[in-house]
Design an enzyme around this catalytic site. Structure first.
Site, PDB file in Angstrom:
ATOM      1  CB  SER A  46     -67.823  53.776 -65.914  1.00 22.26           C
ATOM      2  OG  SER A  46     -68.548  54.972 -66.119  1.00 22.26           O
ATOM      3  CG  HIS A  56     -64.674  54.688 -69.022  1.00 22.57           C
ATOM      4  ND1 HIS A  56     -64.122  54.522 -70.276  1.00 22.57           N
ATOM      5  CD2 HIS A  56     -65.966  55.056 -69.234  1.00 22.57           C
ATOM      6  CE1 HIS A  56     -65.037  54.762 -71.201  1.00 22.57           C
ATOM      7  NE2 HIS A  56     -66.164  55.105 -70.590  1.00 22.57           N
ATOM      8  CG  ASP A 109     -68.655  57.440 -69.186  1.00 13.65           C
ATOM      9  OD1 ASP A 109     -68.306  57.086 -70.330  1.00 13.65           O
ATOM     10  OD2 ASP A 109     -68.804  56.649 -68.240  1.00 13.65           O
ATOM     11  CG  MET A 123     -72.412  61.717 -71.146  1.00 13.21           C
ATOM     12  SD  MET A 123     -73.799  60.772 -70.508  1.00 13.21           S
ATOM     13  CE  MET A 123     -72.975  59.232 -70.072  1.00 13.21           C
ATOM     14  CG  HIS A 125     -66.720  57.269 -73.704  1.00 12.72           C
ATOM     15  ND1 HIS A 125     -67.697  56.379 -73.285  1.00 12.72           N
ATOM     16  CD2 HIS A 125     -67.010  57.549 -75.005  1.00 12.72           C
ATOM     17  CE1 HIS A 125     -68.525  56.133 -74.286  1.00 12.72           C
ATOM     18  NE2 HIS A 125     -68.142  56.832 -75.334  1.00 12.72           N
ATOM     19  CG  MET A 133     -70.494  59.404 -75.018  1.00 10.10           C
ATOM     20  SD  MET A 133     -71.180  58.517 -73.619  1.00 10.10           S
ATOM     21  CE  MET A 133     -69.952  58.855 -72.368  1.00 10.10           C
ATOM     22  CG  MET A 191     -70.495  53.102 -77.147  1.00 10.42           C
ATOM     23  SD  MET A 191     -69.873  53.276 -75.467  1.00 10.42           S
ATOM     24  CE  MET A 191     -71.391  53.240 -74.512  1.00 10.42           C
ATOM     25  CG  ASP A 208     -68.522  52.245 -71.849  1.00 11.47           C
ATOM     26  OD1 ASP A 208     -69.078  51.901 -70.802  1.00 11.47           O
ATOM     27  OD2 ASP A 208     -68.316  53.438 -72.160  1.00 11.47           O
TER      28      ASP A 208
END
Ligand code: DX5
Ligand code: ZN
Length: 214
Positions: free
Chosen positions: A6, A31, A33, A35, A64, A66, A135, A173
């Protein structure tokens, strides 16, 4: 075993170098992330940041999301190089519509569930998915402690996959280290996301190798 470092835990001022290093050590996925400060109480990066990484490092881009409106932003992330685009079950009203939208843009699609979401809510979508992301921490921050209830969900998804010949990859994750990774592998996980454990380790190569060999 697929290892997905990540990038949240990397040194962003050296993004290319950090990404290249973990891929050279054998990580197959990166990965990423995303957000939005709304679906989760933290803000990270948008498509402009990793667009330029594509082509420079030879890895599968595992994005990913979010964020509260994954459908609206899907095209931007796919154009920037996402190979798998994963959104949160809890973020959308019409799950099937978002799955179909991402697929229509030619990208592999994943769904993620938070620790308090029951895995059975995904039953009706499993045949459509390329990836399911369990998660094992509350999404929003790296460096948290693994929540063991993820293990039953992984086992459930693994059994369902075998029984029905589904194609999705099972990914976990949050809070992954050598111990928790082993438990997840025993439960049937196929993709291990690890941020802190890899990027804060003294010997990243050895750490990644350890995960790859589980
Ligand atoms: C958390 C992110 C994770 C995070 C994992 O919301 O989805 O990918 O980076 O970090 P570690 O491995 O440190 O728990
Ligand atoms: Zn993540």
């Amino acid at each position: 075993m697929i290892v997905a470092p990540s990038l949240l835990a990397c040194d962003f001022s050296n993004l290319e170098k950090e990404a290249r290093e973990v891929v050279d050590c054998g990580a197959q996925f990166l990965h990423i992330d995303v957000m939005d400060g709304h679906f989760v109480p933290n803000i990270t990066l948008g498509p402009v940041i990793y667009k330029n990484l594509k082509g420079k490092v030879d890895a599968v881009f595992d994005v990913h999301l979010m964020i509260s409106d994954p459908k609206f932003y899907a095209k931007a992330f796919i154009d920037a190089g996402a190979d798998y685009l994963t959104f949160h079950y809890e973020a959308v009203e019409d799950v099937k519509d978002v799955i179909n939208h991402i697929k229509s843009l030619g990208c592999k699609v994943g769904i993620s569930i938070k620790p308090n979401t029951k895995v059975e809510v995904l039953d009706e979508y499993l045949s459509l998915l390329d990836l399911v992301l369990v998660m094992s921490v509350e999404p929003g921050f790296g460096g948290q402690k693994f929540i063991p209830s993820a293990l039953e969900k992984i086992k459930y998804l693994s059994d369902k996959k075998k029984k029905n010949n589904y194609k999705y990859l099972i990914e976990v994750d949050g809070g992954i280290n050598d111990e928790t990774a082993k438990q997840c592998v025993n439960a049937g996980v196929e993709v291990l996301v690890a941020g802190t454990y890899i990027f804060a380790s003294k010997d990243r190569s050895k750490t990644i190798e350890g995960l790859l060999n589980l």
